[in-house]
Design an enzyme around this catalytic site. Structure first.
Site, PDB file in Angstrom:
ATOM      1  N   LYS A  13      -6.719 -12.481 -22.786  1.00 61.98           N
ATOM      2  CA  LYS A  13      -5.968 -13.269 -23.556  1.00 61.98           C
ATOM      3  C   LYS A  13      -6.602 -14.702 -23.492  1.00 61.98           C
ATOM      4  O   LYS A  13      -7.092 -15.116 -22.579  1.00 61.98           O
ATOM      5  CB  LYS A  13      -4.431 -13.353 -22.988  1.00 61.98           C
ATOM      6  CG  LYS A  13      -4.154 -13.954 -21.344  1.00 61.98           C
ATOM      7  CD  LYS A  13      -4.558 -15.427 -21.422  1.00 61.98           C
ATOM      8  CE  LYS A  13      -4.260 -15.960 -19.879  1.00 61.98           C
ATOM      9  NZ  LYS A  13      -4.633 -17.503 -19.828  1.00 61.98           N
ATOM     10  N   ASP A 140       1.350 -13.736 -15.931  1.00 59.90           N
ATOM     11  CA  ASP A 140       0.524 -13.238 -17.030  1.00 59.90           C
ATOM     12  C   ASP A 140       0.482 -11.746 -16.961  1.00 59.90           C
ATOM     13  O   ASP A 140       0.224 -11.234 -18.097  1.00 59.90           O
ATOM     14  CB  ASP A 140      -1.054 -13.826 -16.972  1.00 59.90           C
ATOM     15  CG  ASP A 140      -1.089 -15.219 -16.973  1.00 59.90           C
ATOM     16  OD1 ASP A 140      -0.197 -15.917 -17.210  1.00 59.90           O
ATOM     17  OD2 ASP A 140      -2.373 -15.729 -16.830  1.00 59.90           O
TER      18      ASP A 140
HETATM   19  P1  ATP Z   1      -5.363 -16.584 -15.187  1.00 60.95           P
HETATM   20  O1  ATP Z   1      -5.896 -16.676 -16.697  1.00 60.95           O
HETATM   21  O2  ATP Z   1      -4.377 -15.440 -15.311  1.00 60.95           O
HETATM   22  O3  ATP Z   1      -5.464 -17.664 -14.563  1.00 60.95           O
HETATM   23  P2  ATP Z   1      -8.209 -15.975 -14.613  1.00 60.95           P
HETATM   24  O4  ATP Z   1      -8.848 -15.115 -15.912  1.00 60.95           O
HETATM   25  O5  ATP Z   1      -8.627 -17.149 -14.377  1.00 60.95           O
HETATM   26  O6  ATP Z   1      -6.442 -15.518 -14.547  1.00 60.95           O
HETATM   27  P3  ATP Z   1      -8.938 -13.660 -12.738  1.00 60.95           P
HETATM   28  O7  ATP Z   1     -10.062 -12.742 -13.480  1.00 60.95           O
HETATM   29  O8  ATP Z   1      -7.671 -12.882 -13.124  1.00 60.95           O
HETATM   30  O9  ATP Z   1      -8.674 -15.070 -13.365  1.00 60.95           O
HETATM   31  O10 ATP Z   1      -9.268 -13.755 -11.242  1.00 60.95           O
HETATM   32  C1  ATP Z   1      -8.580 -14.536 -10.315  1.00 60.95           C
HETATM   33  C2  ATP Z   1      -8.830 -13.767  -9.114  1.00 60.95           C
HETATM   34  O11 ATP Z   1      -8.379 -13.073  -8.603  1.00 60.95           O
HETATM   35  C3  ATP Z   1     -10.364 -13.642  -8.824  1.00 60.95           C
HETATM   36  O12 ATP Z   1     -11.296 -14.626  -8.058  1.00 60.95           O
HETATM   37  C4  ATP Z   1     -10.241 -12.259  -7.891  1.00 60.95           C
HETATM   38  O13 ATP Z   1     -10.666 -12.829  -6.616  1.00 60.95           O
HETATM   39  C5  ATP Z   1      -8.842 -12.058  -7.869  1.00 60.95           C
HETATM   40  N1  ATP Z   1      -8.514 -10.799  -8.413  1.00 60.95           N
HETATM   41  C6  ATP Z   1      -7.632  -9.862  -7.911  1.00 60.95           C
HETATM   42  N2  ATP Z   1      -7.537  -8.879  -8.267  1.00 60.95           N
HETATM   43  C7  ATP Z   1      -8.301  -8.949  -9.511  1.00 60.95           C
HETATM   44  C8  ATP Z   1      -8.827  -8.040 -10.811  1.00 60.95           C
HETATM   45  N3  ATP Z   1      -8.471  -6.666 -10.662  1.00 60.95           N
HETATM   46  N4  ATP Z   1      -9.553  -8.521 -11.395  1.00 60.95           N
HETATM   47  C9  ATP Z   1     -10.262  -9.870 -11.349  1.00 60.95           C
HETATM   48  N5  ATP Z   1      -9.937 -10.762 -10.204  1.00 60.95           N
HETATM   49  C10 ATP Z   1      -8.946  -9.962  -9.472  1.00 60.95           C
END
Ligand code: ATP
Length: 306
Positions: A13, A140
């Site tokens: 997203k 989310d």
């Molecule tokens: P958001 O936009 O919801 O804030 P994000 O895109 O910034 O999320 P994610 O890619 O969801 O961040 O990852 C955040 C942290 O969550 C990562 O640093 C990772 O260690 C942890 N994590 C746990 N499970 C997962 C997963 N299935 N995929 C990615 N990261 C994960």
């Protein structure tokens, strides 16, 4: 892989609007978040196994936990507990969504795991119950089930679908390294001059922008580009000043709108058509201001069995 395995494809997203209110008594910030699902996908496969285990593949796999702390593994356990059944599955996550990039990759994987296990186990969970379990996993996660475009209120989990009158063309500049979502919210409060104990009412209640909703409804890319907004952007730029150069490079190449995606550090650029998207992507690559450039269209549907 077992012939009984189920694979679910789930999109990333971008928040086309992210209005952030004050910190609530429960520690979350009140939001008006307009989620927009884009065609960058993770694939989550589940298969029966002796015990719950996790495997992760893809460029960023080393930064994703391959154990019970993975959000998708938590989703498997929560759905199993809801139905009072055993959670023993093999969970394989093929990551293509940038990790810790503000594109909700972890939340997407959790949503995909819910849909995949519900199909594998034939548990036929109602959409309402699935939504509640998703909200328990993270703010989310419910949107990743739904896809399309939706306004998220509360802490982002209370969703109302938003009508959209066309397809939009996006380019994403993926930064080196991630940003911690809690750190970005903390910086947002700090920049607003709020202490950690600040009351929620010190910040105006976040509301969806009528001009943005009209642009989406009309499929008007220029109007959407002008209306993009993210209250977390100053905080992401404060923690990662180099993002200013990335945003400038995309705008100079003809993007009709740009913003930091969610808590960053991925930067999102809206282009007027596929040709312009290619021009913006080429310029961003040449600028050397990001690790990787990805193009995607949207909106696309939410987590679905393939
Ligand atoms: P958001 O936009 O919801 O804030 P994000 O895109 O910034 O999320 P994610 O890619 O969801 O961040 O990852 C955040 C942290 O969550 C990562 O640093 C990772 O260690 C942890 N994590 C746990 N499970 C997962 C997963 N299935 N995929 C990615 N990261 C994960």
């Amino acid at each position: 892989m077992s012939s009984q395995s189920v694979t679910v494809r789930v999109p990333a997203k971008v928040n086309v609007q992210l209005a952030v209110g004050g910190r609530r008594p429960d520690g979350f910030h009140g939001l008006a978040s307009v989620f927009f699902a884009v065609g960058l996908y993770d694939r989550v496969t589940v298969a029966p196994a002796e015990r719950l285990s996790v495997g992760v593949t893809g460029t960023d796999a080393a930064h994703v936990p391959a154990d019970g702390s993975n959000l998708a593994a938590k989703a498997v356990r929560l759905l199993a507990a809801h139905h009072g059944i055993d959670s023993s599955v093999r969970l394989d996550i093929a990551k293509d969504i940038p990790v810790a990039g503000g594109m909700a990759g972890g939340s997407a994987d959790a949503a995909a795991a819910l849909v995949a296990c519900d199909a594998l186990w034939s548990t036929r969970t109602s959409p309402e119950a699935l939504g509640r379990i998703a909200a328990e996993l993270g703010s989310d996660v419910p949107f990743a089930l739904l896809g399309g475009v939706a306004l998220g209120e509360g802490r982002g989990e209370l969703l109302t679908p938003v009508p959209v009158g066309g397809t939009f063309h996006w380019v994403f500049a993926v930064a080196d390294g991630g940003l911690s979502t809690p750190a970005v919210y903390g910086e947002c409060d700090r920049l607003r001059g709020l202490t950690t104990g600040a009351a929620e009412h010190q910040v105006p209640a976040p509301v969806a922008d009528p001009a943005l909703l009209a642009a989406l409804r009309d499929g008007d890319a220029a109007a959407l580009g002008a209306a993009l907004s993210n209250d977390l952007q100053p905080a992401a730029l404060s923690l990662r000043p180099a993002l200013a150069a990335t945003l400038r490079a995309g705008s100079e190449a003809g993007a009709i709108g740009s913003l930091v995606s969610g808590s960053g550090p991925t930067c999102a650029f809206l282009a007027k058509d596929p040709q312009s998207a290619q021009t913006v992507a080429d310029a961003l690559t040449a600028s050397g201001t990001c690790r990787e450039v990805r193009s995607a269209e949207g909106p696309v549907g939410g987590a679905a069995v393939v």
